[in-house]
Enzyme design. Structure first.
Site, PDB file in Angstrom:
ATOM      1  N   ASN A 208       0.845  -1.186   0.000  1.00 36.11           N
ATOM      2  CA  ASN A 208       0.000   0.000   0.000  1.00 36.11           C
ATOM      3  C   ASN A 208       0.881   1.237   0.000  1.00 36.11           C
ATOM      4  O   ASN A 208       2.001   1.211   0.513  1.00 36.11           O
ATOM      5  CB  ASN A 208      -0.907   0.024   1.235  1.00 36.11           C
ATOM      6  N   ASP A 276      -3.477  -6.032   2.559  1.00 33.89           N
ATOM      7  CA  ASP A 276      -4.526  -6.996   2.904  1.00 33.89           C
ATOM      8  C   ASP A 276      -4.177  -8.417   2.467  1.00 33.89           C
ATOM      9  O   ASP A 276      -4.625  -9.383   3.068  1.00 33.89           O
ATOM     10  CB  ASP A 276      -5.848  -6.577   2.252  1.00 33.89           C
ATOM     11  N   ASP A 305      -5.440  -9.874  10.155  1.00 35.95           N
ATOM     12  CA  ASP A 305      -6.074  -8.585  10.435  1.00 35.95           C
ATOM     13  C   ASP A 305      -5.603  -8.126  11.821  1.00 35.95           C
ATOM     14  O   ASP A 305      -6.160  -8.518  12.853  1.00 35.95           O
ATOM     15  CB  ASP A 305      -7.595  -8.730  10.396  1.00 35.95           C
ATOM     16  N   ILE A 306      -4.563  -7.311  11.840  1.00 39.55           N
ATOM     17  CA  ILE A 306      -3.915  -6.937  13.100  1.00 39.55           C
ATOM     18  C   ILE A 306      -4.856  -6.107  13.966  1.00 39.55           C
ATOM     19  O   ILE A 306      -4.982  -6.347  15.178  1.00 39.55           O
ATOM     20  CB  ILE A 306      -2.611  -6.175  12.818  1.00 39.55           C
ATOM     21  N   PHE A 324      -7.149   3.182  11.652  1.00 43.33           N
ATOM     22  CA  PHE A 324      -7.164   4.192  10.598  1.00 43.33           C
ATOM     23  C   PHE A 324      -7.920   3.647   9.395  1.00 43.33           C
ATOM     24  O   PHE A 324      -7.889   2.435   9.129  1.00 43.33           O
ATOM     25  CB  PHE A 324      -5.745   4.580  10.188  1.00 43.33           C
ATOM     26  N   LYS A 338     -16.355   0.242   9.326  1.00 42.14           N
ATOM     27  CA  LYS A 338     -15.093  -0.422   9.675  1.00 42.14           C
ATOM     28  C   LYS A 338     -14.926  -0.495  11.186  1.00 42.14           C
ATOM     29  O   LYS A 338     -14.480  -1.519  11.719  1.00 42.14           O
ATOM     30  CB  LYS A 338     -13.918   0.321   9.047  1.00 42.14           C
ATOM     31  N   LYS A 342     -14.429  -4.096  12.901  1.00 36.49           N
ATOM     32  CA  LYS A 342     -13.156  -4.441  13.537  1.00 36.49           C
ATOM     33  C   LYS A 342     -13.257  -4.545  15.050  1.00 36.49           C
ATOM     34  O   LYS A 342     -12.438  -5.213  15.688  1.00 36.49           O
ATOM     35  CB  LYS A 342     -12.092  -3.389  13.196  1.00 36.49           C
TER      36      LYS A 342
END
Length: 398
Positions: A208, A276, A305-306, A324, A338, A342
């Site tokens: 990214n 991802d 997925d940290i 973020f 999100k 999450k």
């Protein structure tokens, strides 16, 4: 509070020098003793008598004072303080510090000290934005010099922009943080930053886009509030800040492992742009073109997925988990979804569409998503965003 702390205050020559007098008063109110050092240029803006009266200390001005130097005065000054503060730190003083020059009392003291140094830059906006100043700032930060400000606003010269010296309460807070007396003193905060690089072969990778500038600024702002910061960073373009524990990683899986190793923490800020997916069939040798014009078939696997893993921890979960969201459309809606998906406490969302100039730029415009709704912040420098977010984190943990 700053009881029994001794601060050496170097006052540079700029119109902001008048604020140094109020800084002396505010520091003494908190129990600190303040010893002023005036440059020759500073005496054009404030008098030694006023600085001495407010500090109730002798003012030091001359490198070649026979009485002081017979006692190695500049060495004693530099070593007897708990912290050296330069306010205002002019472009000239910053240049001398970065170049290692020592041709007057102030610059000699700065070269001779073995204590931490905090500067509050103040200068015309064009001087602040000049490449030489930016280089000098990078050198100083690399040397571990702490920086507070500058702020943005109207200036005495009539121009507007970054370059105003930070206001006195902000400098006092930075002093307290530097001496371990900030609102986050004793708190451990984890920050992730930068991109991750997922190998395709030994010379190619997917990633990214991220310079790491915002995550680095957040780590520095939390450090300046007294936090012990663990900074897990991918291969970012921006160097990590001084005064934090740096863990360098390359891939998302390495970042996940580093985050797990850094816990427990009271807060965790996940500013990293984690890829991802990774290439499941990454080649062990550089892939060559075969003349067919066809791309090699890449197989992808989902990375850990940290953010969600930490947000949904049971025992050991940080009290505050901040994620973020870099979006290109429907920013608030996507970020709100999100946050729920999450399981984190806050989401810091921004629009990184090409027209915004935010991706890789010096400014950011964010929306803070919490359980109470969306809070839109004005566009500002990434350092200012970081300071505002750090202050909110300190408030939440208080």
């Amino acid at each position: 509070m700053l009881a029994d702390r001794r601060i050496l205050l170097i006052i540079g020559g700029g119109i902001a020098a008048y604020k140094a007098l109020d800084l002396i008063r505010r520091l003494r109110e908190r129990g600190a003793s303040v010893v002023p050092v005036l440059t020759r240029a500073a005496e054009e803006f404030v008098t030694p008598l006023s600085a001495s009266a407010l500090a109730a200390e002798k003012v030091y001005r001359d490198l070649f004072d026979l009485t002081d130097e017979a006692e190695m005065g500049h060495i004693e000054l530099s070593r007897s303080a708990d912290l050296v503060v330069v306010a205002p730190a002019t472009a000239d003083l910053m240049g001398k510090m970065a170049a290692g020059l020592a041709n007057d009392l102030a610059s000699t003291v700065l070269m001779a000290t073995d204590k931490r140094v905090l500067i509050a830059p103040a200068m015309n906006v064009r001087m602040w934005e000049h490449p030489a100043t930016r280089r000098n700032l990078a050198v100083l930060q690399g040397d571990g010099v702490l920086v507070v400000g500058p702020a943005e606003g109207p200036m005495a010269c009539g121009e507007f922009g970054p370059g105003r010296m930070a206001e006195v309460p902000e400098i006092v807070a930075a002093v307290e943080a530097a001496l371990g007396a900030g609102p986050l003193a004793g708190r451990h905060v984890l920050v992730t930053s930068g991109p991750t690089h997922e190998p395709i072969d030994p010379v190619r990778y997917i990633a990214n886009r991220s310079s790491g500038a915002q995550g680095t600024a957040i780590a520095a702002a939390l450090r300046d509030l007294g936090a012990r910061v663990s900074f897990v960073t991918g291969p970012a373009a921006v160097p990590p800040p001084a005064g934090v524990t740096v863990v360098r990683v390359e891939t998302a899986r390495e970042m996940a492992d580093a985050v797990a190793a850094a816990l427990p923490a009271e807060a965790a800020v996940f500013a990293a742009a984690v890829a991802d997916w990774r290439v499941a069939n990454a080649a062990g040798q550089k892939m060559k073109k075969d003349g067919t014009g066809r791309l090699p078939a890449l197989e992808f696997a989902e990375n850990p997925d940290i953010l969600a893993t930490v947000a949904r921890m049971g025992e050991g979960r940080p009290r505050l988990v901040v994620g973020f969201a870099a979006e290109t459309e429907s920013v608030e809606a996507h970020a709100t979804a999100k946050r729920a998906r999450k399981g984190c406490d806050w989401i810091v969302a921004n629009d990184v569409s090409p027209g915004t100039g935010i991706m890789g730029g010096a400014e950011n415009a964010v929306t803070l998503i919490t359980a109470d709704g969306a809070e839109v912040w004005p566009r500002m420098g990434k350092d200012a965003v970081a300071r505002r977010l750090a202050a909110r984190i300190a408030e939440a943990l208080s």
